[in-house]
Design a protein around this motif. Sequence first.
Motif, PDB file in Angstrom:
ATOM      1  N   LYS A   1      24.087  -8.709  40.872  1.00 37.76           N
ATOM      2  CA  LYS A   1      23.079  -9.024  39.863  1.00 37.76           C
ATOM      3  C   LYS A   1      23.223  -8.128  38.637  1.00 37.76           C
ATOM      4  N   ARG A   2      23.422  -6.852  38.852  1.00 40.00           N
ATOM      5  CA  ARG A   2      23.533  -5.923  37.719  1.00 40.00           C
ATOM      6  C   ARG A   2      24.774  -6.227  36.882  1.00 40.00           C
ATOM      7  N   GLU A   3      25.826  -6.669  37.543  1.00 40.03           N
ATOM      8  CA  GLU A   3      27.033  -7.053  36.799  1.00 40.03           C
ATOM      9  C   GLU A   3      26.740  -8.261  35.912  1.00 40.03           C
ATOM     10  N   ILE A   4      25.993  -9.233  36.440  1.00 37.88           N
ATOM     11  CA  ILE A   4      25.645 -10.429  35.675  1.00 37.88           C
ATOM     12  C   ILE A   4      24.743 -10.070  34.497  1.00 37.88           C
ATOM     13  N   LEU A   5      23.741  -9.227  34.760  1.00 35.47           N
ATOM     14  CA  LEU A   5      22.822  -8.810  33.697  1.00 35.47           C
ATOM     15  C   LEU A   5      23.572  -8.079  32.583  1.00 35.47           C
ATOM     16  N   ASP A   6      24.532  -7.256  32.976  1.00 33.16           N
ATOM     17  CA  ASP A   6      25.317  -6.509  31.992  1.00 33.16           C
ATOM     18  C   ASP A   6      26.154  -7.464  31.137  1.00 33.16           C
ATOM     19  N   LYS A   7      26.777  -8.454  31.768  1.00 31.87           N
ATOM     20  CA  LYS A   7      27.583  -9.421  31.031  1.00 31.87           C
ATOM     21  C   LYS A   7      26.732 -10.240  30.076  1.00 31.87           C
ATOM     22  N   ALA A   8      25.473 -10.487  30.487  1.00 31.53           N
ATOM     23  CA  ALA A   8      24.570 -11.279  29.652  1.00 31.53           C
ATOM     24  C   ALA A   8      23.917 -10.451  28.557  1.00 31.53           C
ATOM     25  N   GLY A   9      24.145  -9.139  28.577  1.00 29.32           N
ATOM     26  CA  GLY A   9      23.573  -8.264  27.563  1.00 29.32           C
ATOM     27  C   GLY A   9      22.069  -8.088  27.690  1.00 29.32           C
ATOM     28  N   ILE A  10      21.550  -8.184  28.917  1.00 26.44           N
ATOM     29  CA  ILE A  10      20.105  -8.064  29.144  1.00 26.44           C
ATOM     30  C   ILE A  10      19.732  -6.604  29.379  1.00 26.44           C
ATOM     31  N   ASP A  11      18.720  -6.150  28.662  1.00 22.75           N
ATOM     32  CA  ASP A  11      18.261  -4.769  28.757  1.00 22.75           C
ATOM     33  C   ASP A  11      17.537  -4.545  30.075  1.00 22.75           C
ATOM     34  N   VAL A  12      18.000  -3.567  30.867  1.00 23.27           N
ATOM     35  CA  VAL A  12      17.390  -3.316  32.178  1.00 23.27           C
ATOM     36  C   VAL A  12      16.776  -1.919  32.265  1.00 23.27           C
ATOM     37  N   HIS A  13      16.573  -1.267  31.132  1.00 23.74           N
ATOM     38  CA  HIS A  13      16.140   0.128  31.189  1.00 23.74           C
ATOM     39  C   HIS A  13      14.723   0.290  31.758  1.00 23.74           C
ATOM     40  N   LYS A  14      13.927  -0.791  31.744  1.00 30.45           N
ATOM     41  CA  LYS A  14      12.572  -0.713  32.291  1.00 30.45           C
ATOM     42  C   LYS A  14      12.504  -1.071  33.769  1.00 30.45           C
ATOM     43  N   VAL A  15      13.654  -1.352  34.357  1.00 32.51           N
ATOM     44  CA  VAL A  15      13.691  -1.770  35.760  1.00 32.51           C
ATOM     45  C   VAL A  15      14.435  -0.740  36.598  1.00 32.51           C
ATOM     46  N   ALA A  16      13.813  -0.329  37.707  1.00 34.70           N
ATOM     47  CA  ALA A  16      14.453   0.590  38.649  1.00 34.70           C
ATOM     48  C   ALA A  16      14.966  -0.225  39.836  1.00 34.70           C
ATOM     49  N   PHE A  17      16.247  -0.118  40.116  1.00 32.36           N
ATOM     50  CA  PHE A  17      16.846  -0.844  41.236  1.00 32.36           C
ATOM     51  C   PHE A  17      16.831   0.045  42.477  1.00 32.36           C
ATOM     52  N   VAL A  18      16.214  -0.466  43.535  1.00 31.53           N
ATOM     53  CA  VAL A  18      16.048   0.309  44.770  1.00 31.53           C
ATOM     54  C   VAL A  18      16.809  -0.396  45.891  1.00 31.53           C
ATOM     55  N   PRO A  19      17.984   0.111  46.260  1.00 31.00           N
ATOM     56  CA  PRO A  19      18.758  -0.530  47.332  1.00 31.00           C
ATOM     57  C   PRO A  19      18.159  -0.229  48.700  1.00 31.00           C
ATOM     58  N   ALA A  20      17.879  -1.269  49.484  1.00 32.37           N
ATOM     59  CA  ALA A  20      17.286  -1.066  50.797  1.00 32.37           C
ATOM     60  C   ALA A  20      17.405  -2.324  51.641  1.00 32.37           C
ATOM     61  N   ASP A  21      17.484  -2.123  52.956  1.00 32.92           N
ATOM     62  CA  ASP A  21      17.490  -3.203  53.934  1.00 32.92           C
ATOM     63  C   ASP A  21      16.143  -3.151  54.650  1.00 32.92           C
ATOM     64  N   PHE A  22      15.350  -4.228  54.550  1.00 33.91           N
ATOM     65  CA  PHE A  22      14.007  -4.233  55.119  1.00 33.91           C
ATOM     66  C   PHE A  22      14.002  -4.023  56.636  1.00 33.91           C
ATOM     67  N   GLU A  23      15.083  -4.397  57.292  1.00 38.37           N
ATOM     68  CA  GLU A  23      15.128  -4.280  58.747  1.00 38.37           C
ATOM     69  C   GLU A  23      15.723  -2.956  59.207  1.00 38.37           C
ATOM     70  N   LYS A  24      16.150  -2.119  58.247  1.00 38.29           N
ATOM     71  CA  LYS A  24      16.781  -0.855  58.633  1.00 38.29           C
ATOM     72  C   LYS A  24      16.234   0.354  57.886  1.00 38.29           C
ATOM     73  N   ASP A  25      15.874   0.206  56.628  1.00 34.37           N
ATOM     74  CA  ASP A  25      15.542   1.347  55.780  1.00 34.37           C
ATOM     75  C   ASP A  25      14.046   1.500  55.520  1.00 34.37           C
ATOM     76  N   ASP A  26      13.660   2.709  55.132  1.00 41.93           N
ATOM     77  CA  ASP A  26      12.296   2.970  54.676  1.00 41.93           C
ATOM     78  C   ASP A  26      12.263   2.689  53.181  1.00 41.93           C
ATOM     79  N   TRP A  27      12.034   1.427  52.844  1.00 37.53           N
ATOM     80  CA  TRP A  27      12.117   1.026  51.442  1.00 37.53           C
ATOM     81  C   TRP A  27      11.022   1.680  50.595  1.00 37.53           C
ATOM     82  N   LEU A  28       9.869   1.980  51.204  1.00 44.93           N
ATOM     83  CA  LEU A  28       8.789   2.590  50.428  1.00 44.93           C
ATOM     84  C   LEU A  28       9.154   4.011  50.004  1.00 44.93           C
ATOM     85  N   ALA A  29       9.783   4.759  50.894  1.00 43.91           N
ATOM     86  CA  ALA A  29      10.215   6.115  50.544  1.00 43.91           C
ATOM     87  C   ALA A  29      11.232   6.063  49.410  1.00 43.91           C
TER      88      ALA A  29
END
Length: 254
Positions: free
Chosen positions: A100-128
Motif C-alpha cells: 500500500k505504501r508503495e502505491i501511495l508513494d507512486k500516486a504522490g499521496i501525502d501520508v505524513h498525517k498517517v501512522a502505519f502500525v504493522p501487526a497481526d491481530f491473531e499474534k501481536d499486541d496491536w494496541l501496544a
Amino acid sequence: MLPGVPWLGKRLAFWPTIFAHRVTGFVPKTFRYPFDGEIPPQAEASARVTFFDNAVERALPGIDQLVILGAGFDTRPYRLPRETPVNSFEVDAPKTQAVKREILDKAGIDVHKVAFVPADFEKDDWLAKLVDAGFDLGRPALFLWEGVTMYLDREAIEDTLRKVASCAKGSLLAFDYFTTETLESGTLYWRFGRAAAKAAGQPLKFGVDRTPPARERLSGLLLSSGLALLEQRGLGRETKKKRAWGGFAIAVVE
C-alpha cells in the motif's frame, strides 16, 4: 490499479456492466452511492462503504484520533479535508502495508498525517504498538473495523474488543460482521462463498450467534468484552425459518 487485479480480469468482470450502463444509463444497485434500501449478501461490501463513511462523518467532529483496524487499501485518511484536526493510524499486516505504501508513494499521496502500525491481530499486541506509534489512550478515538471480523478466530475477536474497551470513555468502534448462518448455511450461495474465501487464503472463521434475535447475541458479545452496543443494522430477515446473516454496528466505551 491495485495489485492482484489484472487488466484482463477487470475487463471481464466489469466491462459488461459498463457497456450496459453506456447503452441504457442504468446503474446497478451494487455500484450506487450512497447505498440505499435492502442489502443482499452480494452487495454487503458495497453497502458497508456508506455505513462507515457516515460513521466517520458523524464521529470526527468530536474525536481527533482515527484508527483503522485491518486497513487494507482503505483510503479514508487521505480523503479527509486537509483542515481536519485528526491523527490517523492504520493497523495491518506488514506485507499489505508495504504494498500500500508503495502505491501511495507512486500516486504522490501525502501520508505524513498517517501512522502505519504493522501487526497481526491473531499474534501481536496491536494496541501496544499503536501506543508506541503515538496513539493517546487518554483521548477518545474512532476505530473502524471494516471487512475483518469474519476472517479472524474468536480469540482474536474478543481480544480486539477488550483492547478497544480499555481505551478512553466515549471511544467508538464501527464494524461489520457475519453471523454463524454464513458459516453453517447449506445454500449454494454461502457454500460457494466459503469455498471461494478458503481458496483465496482467507477462510471465514467467525460469526455472531445466529439465534434470534441476533442483535441480542451481538450485544451480549460486546458487553462481555466491556463495550455497549450503540447502533446496529441487521442483514437478512429473521423469521421462523430464516436467520440474519450479518450486520453493521457501532459500539461505545462507556
